[in-house]
Write a protein that holds these residues in place. Sequence first.
Motif, PDB file in Angstrom:
ATOM      1  N   HIS A  78       0.847  -1.192   0.000  1.00  0.00           N
ATOM      2  CA  HIS A  78       0.000   0.000   0.000  1.00  0.00           C
ATOM      3  C   HIS A  78       0.882   1.241   0.000  1.00  0.00           C
ATOM      4  O   HIS A  78       1.989   1.237   0.527  1.00  0.00           O
ATOM      5  CB  HIS A  78      -0.903   0.019   1.239  1.00  0.00           C
ATOM      6  CG  HIS A  78      -1.772  -1.188   1.364  1.00  0.00           C
ATOM      7  ND1 HIS A  78      -3.000  -1.290   0.757  1.00  0.00           N
ATOM      8  CD2 HIS A  78      -1.577  -2.361   2.024  1.00  0.00           C
ATOM      9  CE1 HIS A  78      -3.533  -2.462   1.048  1.00  0.00           C
ATOM     10  NE2 HIS A  78      -2.689  -3.133   1.806  1.00  0.00           N
ATOM     11  N   SER A 101       0.683  -4.493   4.555  1.00  0.00           N
ATOM     12  CA  SER A 101      -0.493  -4.279   5.393  1.00  0.00           C
ATOM     13  C   SER A 101      -0.178  -4.365   6.875  1.00  0.00           C
ATOM     14  O   SER A 101      -0.917  -3.834   7.707  1.00  0.00           O
ATOM     15  CB  SER A 101      -1.581  -5.303   5.035  1.00  0.00           C
ATOM     16  OG  SER A 101      -1.996  -5.133   3.694  1.00  0.00           O
ATOM     17  N   ARG A 130      -8.895  -5.249  -3.992  1.00  0.00           N
ATOM     18  CA  ARG A 130      -8.240  -4.060  -3.462  1.00  0.00           C
ATOM     19  C   ARG A 130      -7.903  -3.095  -4.591  1.00  0.00           C
ATOM     20  O   ARG A 130      -7.853  -3.468  -5.765  1.00  0.00           O
ATOM     21  CB  ARG A 130      -6.960  -4.442  -2.719  1.00  0.00           C
ATOM     22  CG  ARG A 130      -5.884  -5.007  -3.623  1.00  0.00           C
ATOM     23  CD  ARG A 130      -4.719  -5.581  -2.849  1.00  0.00           C
ATOM     24  NE  ARG A 130      -3.671  -6.064  -3.734  1.00  0.00           N
ATOM     25  CZ  ARG A 130      -2.631  -5.353  -4.115  1.00  0.00           C
ATOM     26  NH1 ARG A 130      -2.480  -4.121  -3.655  1.00  0.00           N
ATOM     27  NH2 ARG A 130      -1.722  -5.847  -4.935  1.00  0.00           N
TER      28      ARG A 130
END
Length: 586
Positions: free
Chosen positions: A23, A32, A234
């Motif tokens: 991310h 994460s 996602r």
Amino acid sequence: MSTTNDVTTTTIRPIVGIEDAIHVRGRRLYRSDGTRFLVRGIAFPAPPIDSSTSVVSSSSSNSNSHSNSRRYGYDPESWLAVLRQLRLDLDVEFNAVRLYRMHPDVVDYVDFFEGAAGLGIYVIVPLTSATGNGVLDRDVGPPDCYTRGLYDYGTSALSQYMRYPNVLAGVVGNEVMDTSFDSAACVRAYAMDMKSYMIDATSTTGTTRTRTGGGEMMGGGMDDGSSSMRPPSRVIPLIYASQDSSPVGPGTILDKDAALRLTTDYLTCVSSTSSGYDMDVYYDHAATTVRSPPTPPHPPPPPLARGGGPDDVTFGPAVDIMGINVESWCSSTQEYKTNRDGTPGPYYHLHEALVNVSVPIIFTEMGCPHSQYDRDDPIRRTPRGTRDWVDVDVVSRDMYDSWSGYVAYAYDGPSDFAMTSGGPWNGMDVLIPTADMYNFKMRVAGTVDGGAAGATTNTTTTNTKRGSPSGVDNDDSSSRFAYGPPPRRCDEVASELLSCCDVRVYDDGAMVSYRSDAGGAEAHDRHSSHLSRYAASAALAAFALYAIVRLGQWRSRHHPVGDDNARLHHANGDDGGAKYGAITLS
């Protein structure tokens, strides 16, 4: 992350699961679980365009998919054999590959993605192609350079790639702006549509059908355990890969590093007709919600995408990561800051120009051509121009504050960059590693992903980062420096582009958008919307002109020329009836 051996040993064997998805948090990449991620990549070889006589898909049970796999040179076992050679046979401690040639609209790459995840390898995927619908034409200006075909290609690709946690990012353009800035607006428009698509796909409840999987996918999971049945899970980061010497415009007076900074600002700027991007909110959010590992970091205010109506539109950063294709480290005698001959290091000014951008930066291609390497040093130069890859250390150590890794160019490809011999790759057999590959292996072995513990395991200097507010190590993900400044406003960037480079930016609001609304209505074309508004304005102007003419006729009948008192009344609009504003009649 599950591993087959302890991560402190020399060889890491992670299996990429959903908890390991990458991310973007401010100007850095994180897993994460909150640990920082540094890309240590290798450019993957492009398969033959059509190898239908030699390549056979070994795993597809669908006849169409099987045929398409053969036609487009996809054999998962052969592709994975390259990764196994690097990871298992050569023990290269890389963690990512960048792919260039894929056909996601007709081929399902499930076996490759799952096999790569099992080896602990992330994948950077292309969201454009060199031919067909996936072309973003650099020679066509806006809005025509962004087509419906490109949009369909991108959404088809994302519907497949979004299922896999080891898809690191998607490249929305590769050196599209390397000769001019003409197609820049189309890169932004395409990227923003792809973001909107991913946001909608991950928030939609109920049943979704993929383009390549061919099965019904329920919003909460898989109905038969098959990876090809996974719903998009996602929003993956988007990258633009720029040449390190791309110009900005015909009138530019900028050096290449300043031009890269301005290109980055343009692709990451925000604009809104109703609200700004509040710096205090940005920093306060980061400071109050982000915690150091192992607590997962939380994002800054959500990335802005196209939204709202034609009179209330917010456009957010188009790309999440800035990529740079660089070829400038061409001597084993070069240093980071100052070379031995007193000249500036090849990466220093680039780093300084981009040290405070708002997004992570990676070298999406890194490596000097063999023909150019060590030309300044006949004693060190080898017949093949073998690179020593010392710039791996530089990126991992000296540039660690604002750089998030590199992709070594290349396993195979143009012979002037290949790290193997025996190519070009035939889509089946692994190639023979050269001294270039072994040098890269040696350099990358000294680096780790990073995080609070420090930049690299072989750091010999204090890990104090330039630009840090307090001059301290900024690996703490809760620091303001980890987030960097907020994005610039697009109107400011447009003004600078005009003043420095004579570039007139095509307005975001005038670009076409092919996104459908949440109710499944027909795709909204923002360009058509603006044309409609223009037509309405023209009609209003025509009516106003008609009214003026009629009013003039009325005045000539009721007020003789020279009646200044009547002229004043009409100018102020107090005619006792319809008001004409500040129109003066003559």
